[in-house]
Design an enzyme around this catalytic site. Structure first.
Site, PDB file in Angstrom:
ATOM      1  CG  HIS A   1      -2.046  -1.339   1.843  1.00  0.00           C
ATOM      2  ND1 HIS A   1      -1.289  -2.008   2.480  1.00  0.00           N
ATOM      3  CD2 HIS A   1      -2.490  -1.365   1.817  1.00  0.00           C
ATOM      4  CE1 HIS A   1      -2.364  -3.055   1.909  1.00  0.00           C
ATOM      5  NE2 HIS A   1      -3.294  -2.622   1.766  1.00  0.00           N
TER       6      HIS A   1
ATOM      7  CG  ASP B   1       1.464  -0.500   3.548  1.00  0.00           C
ATOM      8  OD1 ASP B   1       1.193  -0.537   4.561  1.00  0.00           O
ATOM      9  OD2 ASP B   1       1.947  -1.953   3.105  1.00  0.00           O
TER      10      ASP B   1
ATOM     11  CD  GLU C   1      -7.970  -8.470  -0.744  1.00  0.00           C
ATOM     12  OE1 GLU C   1      -6.126  -7.854  -0.860  1.00  0.00           O
ATOM     13  OE2 GLU C   1      -7.140  -8.545   0.656  1.00  0.00           O
TER      14      GLU C   1
ATOM     15  CG  HIS D   1     -10.876 -11.527   2.222  1.00  0.00           C
ATOM     16  ND1 HIS D   1     -10.386 -10.310   2.294  1.00  0.00           N
ATOM     17  CD2 HIS D   1     -10.271 -11.260   3.952  1.00  0.00           C
ATOM     18  CE1 HIS D   1      -9.015  -9.739   2.165  1.00  0.00           C
ATOM     19  NE2 HIS D   1      -9.866 -10.413   3.502  1.00  0.00           N
TER      20      HIS D   1
ATOM     21  CG  ASP E   1      -3.815 -10.658  -0.467  1.00  0.00           C
ATOM     22  OD1 ASP E   1      -3.349 -10.974  -1.837  1.00  0.00           O
ATOM     23  OD2 ASP E   1      -4.287 -10.097  -0.431  1.00  0.00           O
TER      24      ASP E   1
ATOM     25  CG  ASP F   1      -8.644 -10.884   7.534  1.00  0.00           C
ATOM     26  OD1 ASP F   1      -8.491 -11.998   7.105  1.00  0.00           O
ATOM     27  OD2 ASP F   1      -9.032  -9.719   6.021  1.00  0.00           O
TER      28      ASP F   1
ATOM     29  CG  ASP G   1      -4.674 -11.541   6.979  1.00  0.00           C
ATOM     30  OD1 ASP G   1      -5.469 -11.524   6.793  1.00  0.00           O
ATOM     31  OD2 ASP G   1      -5.250  -9.821   7.633  1.00  0.00           O
TER      32      ASP G   1
ATOM     33  CG  ASP H   1      -3.844 -10.209   3.310  1.00  0.00           C
ATOM     34  OD1 ASP H   1      -2.683  -9.167   4.246  1.00  0.00           O
ATOM     35  OD2 ASP H   1      -4.282  -9.160   2.754  1.00  0.00           O
TER      36      ASP H   1
END
Ligand code: XLS
Ligand code: NI
Ligand code: NI
Length: 439
Positions: free
Chosen positions: A101, A104, A232, A271, A296, A307, A309, A338
């Site tokens: 991003h 980031d 996404e 997701h 991802d 989430d 992750d 991710d």
């Protein structure tokens, strides 16, 4: 290679018998599976945000992991240290892609012009680091959910000024993606949704999101971006309801607004499960619509409703993912982790263990998926299951030539149909087990 992770050697493949925690047990980059090298089947990417930024902060406590990489947090010096750490990390693991991003990469300034200047500076540095390596960008994106200005949405905001900030960030992130050789550009609509319909004009918001995406496509193409745009999907979190609920919903949206030629989907395992589907389900729905773009790669916890992750560990899931990907002929994108280490896994070694786990889980999934396809029994079973459609009547139905009257006449002649046959789920599941765990 710099020397941030001094205690970590280059990670090599040592085979499934290896007890070395800093070695691959299954990921053997040059091993050929179904005519292609593993590393070509599995273009792995490092997620800048989780790996280089996230420190383990959660709703109940501050960070547990030091990601300063020897510099002062929130400075451009640290932004450069993250680049150094990231490149050393990717080179040690043999990872050839990264995803980012905008925010980031650099600390966001109060003035967007200053943020953009910082982004120019850091992307020059990244470009410099890329030279002499095989590392490049898989996809870029704009963070249109973190800053308080996006509290009512980005493309879906009620404020025309905020909408322009979303546009400005997309413009810049697209430029960065092109500059860094990105294959794709992602839209994840974390704030594109609603908390209550009492204050929301859904149609207005969806039309505005689509307009923003059209502008992104036009601008991207005008600056030489030839890759895919991706949506996404995610059903909720942070919003109560997010418009890109799941693959089917996102595909409907893209078609409704004429975006389906430029967009595909980036499917995230966690997701899909939040939407009440399996990971495989959303991959299949994307693939049959020609929209499977990128993945991802992570894993959720089915006992939790958010989430998480996690790094992928579940071999059934990675196998069925690779089964779908192989059948779809591969991805135009890749496999972006991710994923983040658990909060108590807070050392630099843990960052490597996370990626080793993820890369090995997908490598093993690839090996097993190829075996399932080569074994052929699943395919043969499915083909046979629909074989009643191979006769004249079936052909007419499939080609759209049949009428209700003639089908009803057929039913009337039969009086009652024979059993459609067993679905044999338990047999098929045991077949999968025997391929996964057989000698
Ligand atoms: C959050 C999303 C996000 C996207 C990129 O749940 O997964 O990290 O991948 O904005
Ligand atoms: Ni994601
Ligand atoms: Ni996510």
């Amino acid at each position: 290679m710099s020397d941030i992770f001094t205690s970590i050697p280059r990670i090599r493949y040592e085979g499934s018998g290896s007890k070395n925690p800093l070695a691959f047990k299954y990921y053997d980059a040059d091993r050929v599976i179904m005519g292609k090298k593993m590393k070509e089947h599995l273009p792995f990417a490092m997620a800048w945000w989780h790996n280089l930024c996230a420190s383990g902060v959660d709703m109940f406590g501050s960070g547990t992991t030091d990601k300063s990489f020897g510099s002062t947090l929130g400075t451009m010096e640290q932004a450069r240290a993250k680049v150094d750490a990231g490149f050393e990390f990717m080179e040690k693991l043999g990872i050839e892609y990264f995803c980012f991003h905008d925010v980031d990469l650099v600390p966001e300034a109060d003035d967007i012009n200053e943020t953009n200047r910082r982004l120019d500076e850091i992307s020059d540095y990244i470009l410099e680091k890329m030279r002499g390596t095989n590392i490049k960008c898989l996809w870029g994106t704009a963070n249109m959910f973190g800053n308080p200005r996006f509290m009512n949405g980005a493309g879906s905001t009620n404020s025309v000024d905020v909408y322009c900030f979303a546009a400005a960030q997309i413009k810049k992130a697209l430029e960065l993606t092109v500059k860094l050789g990105g294959r794709g550009y992602v839209f994840w609509g974390g704030r594109e949704g609603y908390e209550t319909l009492l204050n929301t004009d859904v149609k207005f918001e969806q039309e505005n999101i689509a307009a923003l995406m059209h502008m992104a496509v036009d601008y991207g193409r005008s600056i030489g971006f030839t890759g895919d745009f991706y949506i996404e999907p995610k059903p909720k979190e942070p919003m109560k309801h997010q418009y890109d609920y799941d693959a089917a919903t996102a595909i409907g949206f893209l078609r409704q607004y004429g975006l389906d030629k430029d967009f595909k989907l980036n499917i995230e395992a966690n997701h899909a499960t939040l939407a009440g589907h399996t990971f495989q389900h959303d991959l299949r729905i994307s693939a049959i619509n020609g929209m499977l773009g990128s993945v991802d790669a992570n894993q959720g916890d089915l006992l939790l409703g958010w989430d998480t992750d996690e790094f992928p560990f579940n071999i059934y899931e990675t196998t069925m993912c690779m089964y779908e990907v192989l059948k779809a002929g591969g991805l135009t994108g890749g496999f972006n982790f991710d994923a983040k280490t658990r909060r108590p896994s807070n050392t630099p070694e843990d960052m490597f263990y996370g990626y080793i786990l993820g890369m090995d889980s997908f490598a093993l999934g690839l090996i097993k998926a190829a075996q399932l396809i080569e074994d052929g029994r699943l395919d043969a079973f499915v083909k046979d299951r629909y074989s009643s459609f191979e006769g004249d009547l079936g052909h007419k139905i499939r080609s759209g030539e049949a009428t209700l009257e003639e089908l009803a006449a057929h039913a009337s002649k039969l009086r009652r149909p024979a059993s459609p046959g067993s679905g044999r789920q338990e047999y098929l599941e045991s077949l999968v087990n025997s391929v996964l765990f057989g000698a």
